[in-house]
Design a protein around this motif. Structure first.
Motif, PDB file in Angstrom:
ATOM      1  N   CYS A 178       1.003  -1.226  -0.199  1.00 48.84           N
ATOM      2  CA  CYS A 178       0.030  -0.015   0.029  1.00 48.84           C
ATOM      3  C   CYS A 178       0.923   1.322  -0.094  1.00 48.84           C
ATOM      4  CB  CYS A 178      -0.960   0.022   1.090  1.00 48.84           C
ATOM      5  SG  CYS A 178      -0.214   0.019   2.792  1.00 48.84           S
TER       6      CYS A 178
ATOM      7  N   THR B  19       1.671   0.413  -6.801  1.00 48.71           N
ATOM      8  CA  THR B  19       0.997  -0.305  -8.125  1.00 48.71           C
ATOM      9  C   THR B  19       2.123  -0.817  -9.044  1.00 48.71           C
ATOM     10  OG1 THR B  19      -0.645   1.827  -7.731  1.00 48.71           O
ATOM     11  CG2 THR B  19      -0.388   0.291  -9.809  1.00 48.71           C
TER      12      THR B  19
ATOM     13  N   ALA C 128       2.696  -4.325  -7.355  1.00 49.94           N
ATOM     14  CA  ALA C 128       1.603  -5.299  -7.287  1.00 49.94           C
ATOM     15  C   ALA C 128       1.483  -5.759  -8.714  1.00 49.94           C
ATOM     16  CB  ALA C 128       0.645  -4.834  -6.803  1.00 49.94           C
TER      17      ALA C 128
ATOM     18  N   CYS D   1       2.578  -9.834  -8.961  1.00 49.78           N
ATOM     19  CA  CYS D   1       1.596 -10.629  -8.801  1.00 49.78           C
ATOM     20  C   CYS D   1       1.450 -11.967  -9.155  1.00 49.78           C
ATOM     21  CB  CYS D   1       0.168 -10.128  -9.181  1.00 49.78           C
ATOM     22  SG  CYS D   1       0.181  -9.599 -10.691  1.00 49.78           S
TER      23      CYS D   1
ATOM     24  N   LEU E  75      -3.481  -4.945  -3.110  1.00 52.03           N
ATOM     25  CA  LEU E  75      -3.025  -3.582  -3.160  1.00 52.03           C
ATOM     26  C   LEU E  75      -4.203  -2.421  -2.862  1.00 52.03           C
ATOM     27  CD1 LEU E  75      -1.434  -1.344  -4.910  1.00 52.03           C
ATOM     28  CD2 LEU E  75      -2.647  -1.816  -7.021  1.00 52.03           C
TER      29      LEU E  75
ATOM     30  N   TRP F 114      -6.208  -8.347  -5.541  1.00 52.12           N
ATOM     31  CA  TRP F 114      -7.201  -7.584  -4.736  1.00 52.12           C
ATOM     32  C   TRP F 114      -7.020  -6.260  -4.801  1.00 52.12           C
ATOM     33  CZ3 TRP F 114     -11.955 -10.109  -3.735  1.00 52.12           C
ATOM     34  CH2 TRP F 114     -11.685 -11.634  -3.305  1.00 52.12           C
ATOM     35  N   THR F 115      -8.044  -5.016  -5.286  1.00 49.31           N
ATOM     36  CA  THR F 115      -7.377  -3.862  -5.267  1.00 49.31           C
ATOM     37  C   THR F 115      -8.410  -2.792  -4.861  1.00 49.31           C
ATOM     38  OG1 THR F 115      -5.987  -4.231  -7.392  1.00 49.31           O
ATOM     39  CG2 THR F 115      -6.463  -1.967  -7.135  1.00 49.31           C
ATOM     40  N   ARG F 116      -8.043  -1.998  -4.112  1.00 49.39           N
ATOM     41  CA  ARG F 116      -8.676  -0.911  -3.328  1.00 49.39           C
ATOM     42  C   ARG F 116      -8.182   0.246  -3.658  1.00 49.39           C
ATOM     43  NH1 ARG F 116     -10.743  -0.466   2.979  1.00 49.39           N
ATOM     44  NH2 ARG F 116     -10.769   1.625   2.989  1.00 49.39           N
ATOM     45  N   VAL F 117      -8.777   1.540  -4.372  1.00 54.47           N
ATOM     46  CA  VAL F 117      -8.108   2.547  -4.578  1.00 54.47           C
ATOM     47  C   VAL F 117      -8.897   3.772  -3.959  1.00 54.47           C
ATOM     48  CG1 VAL F 117      -7.592   4.268  -6.628  1.00 54.47           C
ATOM     49  CG2 VAL F 117      -7.262   1.721  -6.793  1.00 54.47           C
TER      50      VAL F 117
ATOM     51  N   VAL G 255      -8.677   1.330 -12.055  1.00 55.57           N
ATOM     52  CA  VAL G 255      -9.665   0.244 -11.644  1.00 55.57           C
ATOM     53  C   VAL G 255     -10.387  -0.407 -12.849  1.00 55.57           C
ATOM     54  CG1 VAL G 255     -11.813  -0.079 -10.304  1.00 55.57           C
ATOM     55  CG2 VAL G 255      -9.787   0.912  -9.347  1.00 55.57           C
TER      56      VAL G 255
ATOM     57  N   ARG H 237     -11.738 -11.920  -7.949  1.00 52.43           N
ATOM     58  CA  ARG H 237     -11.129 -10.549  -7.390  1.00 52.43           C
ATOM     59  C   ARG H 237     -12.061  -9.494  -7.470  1.00 52.43           C
ATOM     60  NH1 ARG H 237      -7.603 -13.545  -5.803  1.00 52.43           N
ATOM     61  NH2 ARG H 237      -5.392 -13.571  -6.146  1.00 52.43           N
TER      62      ARG H 237
ATOM     63  N   PHE I 290     -11.992  -5.146  -7.575  1.00 56.04           N
ATOM     64  CA  PHE I 290     -10.991  -3.879  -7.636  1.00 56.04           C
ATOM     65  C   PHE I 290     -12.244  -2.767  -7.620  1.00 56.04           C
ATOM     66  CE2 PHE I 290     -10.187  -7.385 -10.612  1.00 56.04           C
ATOM     67  CZ  PHE I 290      -8.768  -7.479 -10.722  1.00 56.04           C
TER      68      PHE I 290
END
Length: 388
Positions: A155, A165, A168, A172, A187, A313-316, A332, A356, A358
């Protein structure tokens, strides 16, 4: 999968649009010097020499409730001075996720420009994966046995979000037969700077005080600070931290370029000199910018076929008032499209289906992380990194 680095001080190699990262690798960062390890308060500090006259320090905080194969979260600080600085991120991540939290203290300044921060992050990740993610114990008759490796998340915000980013997307890896992660699995980024090539300074940038994100910190370009993240301020940072324009056209510096081509050509030095002259008044003392030639965006297939990369797995997190929040939204959307395409291919090949998400999270104002946000992000990592 990383850009080919022939030696420790090599610069990125720009790849043609059609074959970017199709079959390249990179050297692992191995140090022939024993890392310097010390304990300060509740943290372990590790100093790793890179072999290029530089070193990088890691801060490690272990989970409050130790467990077998507890997750690992790599934290990358903002990299850019901002009005508010939070010093307790590492503890919040470790507590929120009950995980080992590792901060890679990469350096970014006019004396430590790109690609050095990328080298430092890769070196810190290699050490973490080799020394913390692999649970080794003594089994029957003293036989050394390796348990399942810990899952890793990463992160960061702003420049740290860009580096997170990059890490990741290129690390991955998974085991094809078992879909077992071998690299980055999750991420989380906040207001990440994902495409330096898309930043365009506004009218009369050079001749008026610019609202920026800078405090007066040694090694950073000066600028007024009204608490905002201005594109003009980021353009000043780009000019200071990239000695050549082609360096920020590399996907490792601008991670959105893994998924699409840049929106403009690499600036010509002569044209840049002319632009600077005009920015400073020009022959008639007028303040205006030369128009930047825009290109049509073209998609790039990422991850490449046969790469054994599985998007994490992604969180923005994005601030509603952040001037470049569209870059996070684009990331995303592009990751979702890429994942849907890979799922169609996996179904056609009768391979197991994976899940997954996003997600985009909007926050009020600029949306910089604080202690509360970091605890929430830690909890998110704790959930995602413990999924089967």
């Amino acid at each position: 999968m990383r850009s080919l680095i022939s030696d420790a001080v090599a610069i990125f190699r720009l790849q043609p649009a059609g074959g970017i990262l199709a079959s390249v690798g990179r050297n692992q960062y191995h140090s022939y010097n024993i890392p310097i390890i010390k304990t300060i308060d509740d943290e372990t500090h590790v100093k790793i020499k890179l072999g290029i006259g530089k070193s990088v320090e890691l801060r490690i905080r272990y989970p409050p409730r130790p467990e077998s194969n507890s997750p690992i979260i790599i934290f990358l600080r903002r990299g850019i001075p901002t009005p508010t600085q939070c010093e307790s991120h590492l503890k919040d991540l470790a507590v929120g996720a009950n995980a080992t939290a590792v901060e890679i203290n990469y350096r970014l300044s006019t004396q430590n420009g790109y690609p050095l921060p990328i080298h430092m992050v890769l070196a810190g990740y290699d050490w973490t994966r080799a020394n913390l993610a692999r649970g080794i114990h003594t089994g029957y008759k003293g036989l050394r046995m390796t348990t399942k490796p810990s899952k890793i998340g990463v992160c960061g915000e702003l420049a740290g979000g860009s580096l997170a980013t990059m890490l990741a997307l290129t690390e991955c890896f998974y085991t094809p037969a078992e879909l077992e992660p071998q690299g980055i699995s999750a991420l989380a980024v906040g207001n990440p700077i994902l495409d330096w090539t898309a930043l365009t300074p506004s009218f009369a940038r050079r001749n008026a005080p610019q609202a920026g994100i800078f405090r007066k910190v040694r090694g950073f370009p000066g600028g007024a600070n009204n608490g905002s993240l201005s594109v003009n301020g980021l353009c000043d940072i780009r000019d200071a931290f990239f000695s050549k324009a082609e360096r920020y056209f590399d996907p490792f510096a601008s991670p959105l370029l893994f998924f699409r081509t840049p929106s403009s050509e690499i600036p010509n030095q002569a044209a840049t000199s002319t632009e600077e002259s005009l920015l400073n008044g020009g022959p008639e003392g007028e303040n205006f910018l030369l128009p930047i030639a825009k290109k049509r965006l073209s998609a790039r297939k990422y991850p490449p076929a046969g790469s054994n990369l599985l998007l994490p797995w992604t969180r923005v997190g994005l601030g509603k008032d952040c001037e470049f929040k569209d870059q996070g939204v684009d990331l995303v959307e592009l990751m979702r499209k890429s994942f849907r395409r890979s799922e169609v291919e996996r179904t056609a090949d009768a391979k197991p289906i994976v899940r997954r998400n996003f997600e985009v999270e909007e926050r009020e104002g600029i949306g910089l992380w604080d202690e509360k946000h970091m605890l929430e992000i830690g909890q998110w990592f704790g959930e995602k990194l413990r999924k089967p």
